[in-house]
Design a protein around this motif. Structure first.
Motif, short mmCIF file in Angstrom:
data_model
loop_
_atom_site.label_atom_id
_atom_site.label_comp_id
_atom_site.label_asym_id
_atom_site.label_seq_id
_atom_site.Cartn_x
_atom_site.Cartn_y
_atom_site.Cartn_z
N SER A 1 98.17 74.26 15.25
CA SER A 1 99.10 74.66 14.19
C SER A 1 98.54 75.94 13.59
O SER A 1 97.34 76.06 13.40
CB SER A 1 99.19 73.57 13.12
N ALA A 2 99.42 76.88 13.30
CA ALA A 2 98.92 78.13 12.72
C ALA A 2 99.91 78.59 11.65
O ALA A 2 99.98 77.98 10.59
CB ALA A 2 98.70 79.17 13.80
N PHE A 3 100.68 79.63 11.94
CA PHE A 3 101.63 80.13 10.96
C PHE A 3 102.71 79.09 10.66
O PHE A 3 103.21 78.43 11.57
CB PHE A 3 102.31 81.41 11.46
N ARG A 4 103.05 78.98 9.39
CA ARG A 4 104.19 78.15 8.98
C ARG A 4 105.05 78.97 8.02
O ARG A 4 104.53 79.55 7.07
CB ARG A 4 103.74 76.89 8.25
N SER A 5 106.34 78.96 8.25
CA SER A 5 107.25 79.57 7.28
C SER A 5 107.27 78.69 6.04
O SER A 5 106.88 77.52 6.08
CB SER A 5 108.66 79.69 7.86
#
Length: 188
Positions: free
Chosen positions: A51-55
């Motif tokens: 998991s990395a970028f999340r809006s």
């Protein structure tokens, strides 16, 4: 960037997991990659992104599900994830940052004893300019963060639970080579 943008939550629930401010997300992600993930991969081999970028939409939904006690959702409030998993927002102090949850498969393959995650944690602490590490029990997955003003703490949900080090603790500075020496031999 494709690996960073993939989100199980977004895929399952039909959200668009893209940054509102792509330039900031790319700038923060570039720092995360160049200063932390690439050196980690150079030393230990492939790094798997969990998991990395999340809006804000994806993270906010994940937080709502966590508060509703839905299994598999572990997102903090959006404001707490700015300059963390939400790369395109500055944190409350106006700083930029980025977080990725990763697994180092070669490390897991070699070190599965209770508490072995600490070997990797201390190696990273001694060699890379991380802003913070947070370890989990499954495959020694961990959040690794880059930030303009790093705190350099190590915390864990894996045994032993809690804070391994943080600023102000007696073990925060100096070399921890005695804690990670064995992994240097395993990954020559």
């Amino acid at each position: 960037m494709r690996d960073f943008l993939f989100s199980d939550i977004a895929s399952i629930h039909g959200f668009n997991n893209v940054p509102d401010n792509p330039d900031r997300a790319i700038a923060a992600g570039t720092k995360l990659c160049k200063e932390l993930l690439e050196p980690l991969q150079d030393r230990f081999g492939r790094v798997a992104i969990r998991s990395a970028f999340r809006s804000k939409e994806v993270n906010g939904f994940g937080n709502e599900m966590q508060r509703a006690k839905k299994k598999g959702y572990t997102c903090a409030k959006n404001e707490d994830n700015y300059a963390g998993h939400i790369w395109d927002e500055l944190d409350a102090s106006g700083q930029m940052g980025a977080t990725a949850c990763v697994i180092v498969p070669s490390f897991w393959d070699s070190f599965q004893q209770d508490g072995d995650w600490r070997k990797l944690a201390w190696w990273i602490h001694d060699h890379l300019p991380h802003a913070g590490l947070y370890f989990f029990p499954t495959y020694w997955a961990f959040n690794i963060s880059w930030h303009e003003k790093p705190v350099r703490s190590i915390r864990s949900y894996a045994s032993p639970l809690g804070t391994l080090t943080a600023p102000g603790m007696s073990n925060s500075d100096g070399s921890h080579e005695a804690e990670w020496t064995g992994i240097e031999i395993a990954f020559r």
